[in-house]
Design a protein around this motif. Structure first.
Motif, PDB file in Angstrom:
ATOM      1  N   PHE A  97       0.875  -1.179   0.000  1.00 53.98           N
ATOM      2  CA  PHE A  97       0.000   0.000   0.000  1.00 53.98           C
ATOM      3  C   PHE A  97       0.905   1.219   0.000  1.00 53.98           C
ATOM      4  O   PHE A  97       1.802   1.331   0.852  1.00 53.98           O
ATOM      5  CB  PHE A  97      -0.900   0.024   1.246  1.00 53.98           C
ATOM      6  N   HIS A  98       0.677   2.130  -0.937  1.00 51.63           N
ATOM      7  CA  HIS A  98       1.474   3.359  -1.034  1.00 51.63           C
ATOM      8  C   HIS A  98       0.712   4.479  -0.337  1.00 51.63           C
ATOM      9  O   HIS A  98      -0.422   4.803  -0.703  1.00 51.63           O
ATOM     10  CB  HIS A  98       1.700   3.688  -2.510  1.00 51.63           C
ATOM     11  N   ILE A  99       1.363   5.054   0.695  1.00 54.76           N
ATOM     12  CA  ILE A  99       0.703   6.079   1.506  1.00 54.76           C
ATOM     13  C   ILE A  99       1.360   7.428   1.194  1.00 54.76           C
ATOM     14  O   ILE A  99       2.538   7.637   1.500  1.00 54.76           O
ATOM     15  CB  ILE A  99       0.901   5.799   3.017  1.00 54.76           C
ATOM     16  N   ASP A 100       0.603   8.331   0.581  1.00 52.65           N
ATOM     17  CA  ASP A 100       1.123   9.650   0.216  1.00 52.65           C
ATOM     18  C   ASP A 100       0.853  10.653   1.330  1.00 52.65           C
ATOM     19  O   ASP A 100      -0.303  10.969   1.609  1.00 52.65           O
ATOM     20  CB  ASP A 100       0.444  10.127  -1.075  1.00 52.65           C
ATOM     21  N   VAL A 101       1.923  11.147   1.941  1.00 51.84           N
ATOM     22  CA  VAL A 101       1.771  12.098   3.048  1.00 51.84           C
ATOM     23  C   VAL A 101       2.159  13.500   2.548  1.00 51.84           C
ATOM     24  O   VAL A 101       3.274  13.705   2.070  1.00 51.84           O
ATOM     25  CB  VAL A 101       2.669  11.701   4.240  1.00 51.84           C
ATOM     26  N   VAL A 124       5.520   4.188   2.652  1.00 49.64           N
ATOM     27  CA  VAL A 124       5.154   5.574   2.969  1.00 49.64           C
ATOM     28  C   VAL A 124       6.000   6.556   2.159  1.00 49.64           C
ATOM     29  O   VAL A 124       7.231   6.462   2.138  1.00 49.64           O
ATOM     30  CB  VAL A 124       5.325   5.845   4.486  1.00 49.64           C
ATOM     31  N   HIS A 125       5.336   7.492   1.492  1.00 52.13           N
ATOM     32  CA  HIS A 125       5.999   8.507   0.669  1.00 52.13           C
ATOM     33  C   HIS A 125       5.755   9.878   1.307  1.00 52.13           C
ATOM     34  O   HIS A 125       4.649  10.414   1.234  1.00 52.13           O
ATOM     35  CB  HIS A 125       5.411   8.432  -0.754  1.00 52.13           C
ATOM     36  N   LEU A 126       6.796  10.406   1.944  1.00 50.81           N
ATOM     37  CA  LEU A 126       6.657  11.685   2.645  1.00 50.81           C
ATOM     38  C   LEU A 126       6.930  12.857   1.701  1.00 50.81           C
ATOM     39  O   LEU A 126       8.077  13.088   1.307  1.00 50.81           O
ATOM     40  CB  LEU A 126       7.648  11.754   3.812  1.00 50.81           C
ATOM     41  N   MET A 127       5.894  13.592   1.352  1.00 51.91           N
ATOM     42  CA  MET A 127       6.073  14.831   0.587  1.00 51.91           C
ATOM     43  C   MET A 127       5.949  15.970   1.598  1.00 51.91           C
ATOM     44  O   MET A 127       4.915  16.636   1.690  1.00 51.91           O
ATOM     45  CB  MET A 127       5.013  14.926  -0.514  1.00 51.91           C
ATOM     46  N   VAL A 128       7.006  16.118   2.408  1.00 54.30           N
ATOM     47  CA  VAL A 128       6.987  17.064   3.528  1.00 54.30           C
ATOM     48  C   VAL A 128       8.338  17.762   3.626  1.00 54.30           C
ATOM     49  O   VAL A 128       9.351  17.206   3.201  1.00 54.30           O
ATOM     50  CB  VAL A 128       6.700  16.334   4.875  1.00 54.30           C
ATOM     51  N   VAL A 173       8.667   3.945  -9.333  1.00 53.89           N
ATOM     52  CA  VAL A 173       8.210   5.108 -10.099  1.00 53.89           C
ATOM     53  C   VAL A 173       6.817   5.489  -9.617  1.00 53.89           C
ATOM     54  O   VAL A 173       6.031   4.625  -9.234  1.00 53.89           O
ATOM     55  CB  VAL A 173       8.196   4.838 -11.619  1.00 53.89           C
ATOM     56  N   ASP A 174       6.518   6.774  -9.652  1.00 53.10           N
ATOM     57  CA  ASP A 174       5.290   7.254  -9.026  1.00 53.10           C
ATOM     58  C   ASP A 174       4.650   8.378  -9.830  1.00 53.10           C
ATOM     59  O   ASP A 174       5.219   9.471  -9.941  1.00 53.10           O
ATOM     60  CB  ASP A 174       5.638   7.738  -7.606  1.00 53.10           C
ATOM     61  N   GLY A 175       3.463   8.086 -10.355  1.00 55.38           N
ATOM     62  CA  GLY A 175       2.671   9.117 -11.032  1.00 55.38           C
ATOM     63  C   GLY A 175       2.374   8.791 -12.482  1.00 55.38           C
ATOM     64  O   GLY A 175       3.294   8.522 -13.264  1.00 55.38           O
TER      65      GLY A 175
HETATM   66 ZN    ZN Z   1       3.494   8.806  -3.931  1.00 55.62          ZN
END
Ligand code: ZN
Ligand code: DX5
Length: 220
Positions: A31-35, A66-70, A178-180
Motif C-alpha cells: 500500500f502506497h501512503i502519500d503524506v 510511505v511517501h513523505l512529501m513534507v 516510479v510514481d505518477g
Molecule cells: Zn506517492
C-alpha cells in the motif's frame, strides 16, 4: 520481478477499509501512503493519511510504503516508525545539507525500517548517486508531486534508465520505484527502462477489477 504499490490517495474515504480488503485480495504488493504537509506541496493531508495508515496496519499484513512529501521529515518519520511501516521514503529536495540526508537515512534504518529517497521531475538524477550505497530504494517522481490523476512526464523516462545503469554498473541492489501517471501503457515504458516497483493510484482505484488492473501494469 515487477511489484505494484497501490496509492490509496484517491480512494473513497467512507469505503477505505473495504477498498483495503479488496486490494489485498487483488494481490497488491504494497500500500502506497502519500503524506502531504501543505508546505512541500500545496495539499495538507497529513492527519488523514496517518489515520489511514493506523487503520490499514490494524487490518492488513501487506507492507506499507510511505511517501513523505513534507519539508520537516523528522517530524513525520517518528509517527510512521511507531506505526511499524515497511519503508519510509523522503524527498532529497527537503534538505540542503548532505549530512542531514545521511543522518535521516541512518535514523530510519536503525529503527528497523527500509528507507527510500525520492526525487522530483526537475531535480538532476545525479544528486541521488552518492546515497545509493545506503538506501533500499529510489523513488523517481514521474509527475510533479501533489496530486493523483496526472499524466506521466516523458522526460522522466531517461532518469529511470540512467539510475538503473548506475545501480547495475556499481553492483548495488536498490529498488527503482516510479510514481505518477502509471497505466497499462506507461507501465511498459517504465519497466523497460528499469523500474521494478510501480506506484499506481487512479488507474487501479478507478478500475472495475483491481486484480486485472494490477496484472495489466505488471505485464512487460
Ligand atoms: Zn506517492
Ligand atoms: C503524487 C503521489 C502519487 C500519486 C499516484 O503526488 O505521490 O502517489 O497519487 O497517483 P496516480 O497513479 O493517479 O498518478
Amino acid at each position: 520481478m515487477v511489484e505494484v504499490s497501490t496509492s490509496i490517495l484517491n480512494a473513497n474515504e467512507e469505503e477505505i477499509i473495504k477498498t483495503v480488503y479488496d486490494l489485498e485480495t487483488a494481490k497488491t504488493d504494497y500500500f502506497h501512503i502519500d503524506v502531504m504537509d501543505g508546505k512541500f506541496v500545496k495539499n495538507d493531508i497529513s492527519e488523514k493519511m496517518r489515520k489511514y495508515t493506523e487503520s490499514i496496519k490494524n487490518v492488513s499484513n501487506i507492507p506499507l510504503d510511505v511517501h513523505l512529501m513534507v519539508n520537516n521529515v523528522e517530524e513525520y518519520v517518528k509517527d510512521y516508525l511507531d506505526i511499524g511501516v515497511n519503508c519510509i521514503t523522503f524527498h532529497i529536495e527537503a534538505y540542503k545539507n548532505e549530512m542531514e540526508v545521511l543522518k535521516q537515512i541512518s535514523y530510519i534504518k536503525q529503527n528497523n525500517c527500509k528507507v527510500g529517497l525520492a526525487i522530483n521531475p526537475n531535480t538532476n538524477i545525479e544528486r541521488v548517486y552518492e546515497y545509493i550505497p545506503y538506501i533500499h530504494k529510489v523513488l523517481i517522481m514521474t509527475v510533479e508531486p501533489g496530486k493523483g490523476g496526472q499524466e506521466l512526464l516523458p522526460q522522466t523516462i531517461e532518469k529511470i534508465a540512467n539510475i538503473n545503469k548506475f545501480i547495475y554498473e556499481n553492483g548495488y541492489e536498490v529498488d527503482i520505484e516510479v510514481d505518477g501517471g502509471i497505466n497499462e501503457k506507461t507501465s511498459k515504458q517504465v519497466i523497460e527502462s528499469g523500474a521494478n516497483i510501480l506506484v499506481a493510484g487512479s488507474y487501479i482505484i478507478n478500475s472495475e477489477d483491481f486484480e486485472k488492473a494490477i496484472k495489466m501494469i505488471k505485464q512487460k
